[in-house]
Design a protein around this motif. Sequence first.
Motif, PDB file in Angstrom:
ATOM      1  N   VAL A  17     -25.855  -3.913  21.276  1.00  0.00           N
ATOM      2  CA  VAL A  17     -25.328  -5.241  20.959  1.00  0.00           C
ATOM      3  C   VAL A  17     -24.339  -5.620  22.057  1.00  0.00           C
ATOM      4  O   VAL A  17     -23.470  -4.819  22.425  1.00  0.00           O
ATOM      5  N   LEU A  75     -20.345  -8.511  13.681  1.00  0.00           N
ATOM      6  CA  LEU A  75     -21.275  -7.479  14.130  1.00  0.00           C
ATOM      7  C   LEU A  75     -22.212  -7.073  13.002  1.00  0.00           C
ATOM      8  O   LEU A  75     -23.428  -6.926  13.204  1.00  0.00           O
ATOM      9  N   ALA A 128     -33.553  -7.152  18.859  1.00  0.00           N
ATOM     10  CA  ALA A 128     -32.917  -7.419  20.150  1.00  0.00           C
ATOM     11  C   ALA A 128     -33.514  -8.690  20.758  1.00  0.00           C
ATOM     12  O   ALA A 128     -34.662  -9.044  20.469  1.00  0.00           O
ATOM     13  N   ARG A 178     -29.228  -8.943  20.848  1.00  0.00           N
ATOM     14  CA  ARG A 178     -28.220  -9.314  19.858  1.00  0.00           C
ATOM     15  C   ARG A 178     -26.879  -9.478  20.561  1.00  0.00           C
ATOM     16  O   ARG A 178     -26.474  -8.622  21.351  1.00  0.00           O
ATOM     17  N   THR A 179     -26.207 -10.577  20.245  1.00  0.00           N
ATOM     18  CA  THR A 179     -24.923 -10.881  20.886  1.00  0.00           C
ATOM     19  C   THR A 179     -23.950 -11.402  19.838  1.00  0.00           C
ATOM     20  O   THR A 179     -24.330 -12.191  18.961  1.00  0.00           O
TER      21      THR A 179
END
Length: 577
Positions: free
Chosen positions: A234, A320, A328, A330-331
């Motif tokens: 992440v 989070l 994915a 993921r930010t």
Amino acid sequence: MFASETPTGQPPTTVIPPAGPAAESPVSRKRIVAVGAAAAVLLAGAGAAAWAYAGDVPRGTRILGVDLGGKSRSEAERALTEAIGPRTGDPVAVDLDGEKFSIEAADLALRLDVDLSVGRAIKGRPRLTGERTVPPVIELDEARLEEALRARLDPARITLKKPGIVFAGLTPKPTYPATGRNLDVAAAATAVRRAWLAGGTATVTLVSRPPATSREQVDALVADLATPAVAAPVTVTVGDKSLTLSPRAIARGLVFRADDNGLLTPAIDGGKLHAAAAREFAAVEREPEQATITVAGGRPKILAGTPGDMVDLARLGPALLAVLPDPAPRTVAAVLSRQEGATTEDDLAELGVKEKVSTFTTYFTGGSRSPRSQNIMTVARAVDGAVVRPGATFSLNGHTGERNYAAGYRDAPVIVGGRLEPGVGGGASQFTTTLFNAAYYAGLEDVEHKPHSFYFSRYPAVIESTIFYPTLDLKFRNTTPYGILIDTSYTSRSVTVSMWSTKVYDSVRTVRSPRRTITSPPTVYREPGPKCITSSGLPGFTQDAWRVIRKDGKEVAREKFTWRYDPEPRFICGAKP
């Protein structure tokens, strides 16, 4: 009709005589009696109703045995308060699954709500006869009740199996729940409310209950959260910078916590996450500097700390957690928050560190460059400036950690198996003895120490200590109401430890007995080599020492210390002749 005389010129007046008495009928007499009786009943009923409805609280109403009937609201509140008020500080008796004890009312925030109790009494219907008991309104903190009850419960009695999920590497491992006996907090609260003020005992039994989270829900958490959480990294953006949380760091930070009722909840443990990705966080953060105390110009001085800019883990956690089920890439965005050091100037100022209360010096040979001297100086630097707060226990092993090569320690003589051999950190025991004596003469409580097996003349007999990580430690407790600053210094031939605080005792001194049971040292021949260290040998003996503490002109403590020293052999590196 009769004519009467009238003045001349006026018309005559006619007078109608009253009727004579007539015979009374039986029906008329009965009506009169009935009407009179009905009137009497109505009057009596009206009086009874007026009596029953008098005041705000209906007649015959009681709360906790206090008769409130016929009183106005304010009168009822006053009567209930006067009668029950003195008992509201009483503890509540509890029978918890056969174990009997009491809990203070204040510990549960137990409170009789007089206003609501009287309000409940007012709502009742009036009674002409009999009594009506109204239960009081009693408030309590159920969370504190549960805490108090669970503190008394033997954990073995709780058979409910809690669910859980932990990571083995990157693989989530579930623990499935099972029905079992557990505490019913709502039922316990009801029992306490009924028993308190009524003089009874709150009987609390354990009941068979299923856990709040089922097996199917555990599987869903594994499939929908735990597994995808560690499938990819992440990216965390912090302004114009960013850091990457690896799957392993995520596995460390993602935790699943089950409460006492078996409710399993996922969360991000910010501390664990930060520790697992410390290097990554350091790239975007600035650590705060703690306020410290140092000794300058012969007096303690507080040095201000500086705030830092750290990732706000409390805000990062929920963000989070929300993206971990996603594929994915993921930010998440994070922000920095200004954080003061854990120790501030004001915090240190309150400790009362203002004067030297003890000091102790020991001496060594070999100059400042010998490995043993270097070890003494290294551990002295590690301890310098340590602050021991009131009531706290200082552990030398806990403060320095393992004294190994990575920490800067070198090989020097240590006692191993009753003989001297080279070992990493040799010489640390000399600093330990110096620190022990400084704490001893400051009047601090001895928690843990162990003298050497051999006597060394550079140390005071009996009042000295060795150390060996992690099995032998030096610990002392600050039993004064003031903080203790440990100040260390050294030269090429000595090490000194001073304690700074506020003076509590007039004096601390040592009284020793004569040495007894003196034994001569044997001669031991050892194979020559790097591990063989020669010595001239010293006799063994037993001795007592008393620490005598005086305060306000009186002796307030006399503590006895006794130690038996083994004779140090005369080691010879070579074959026996």
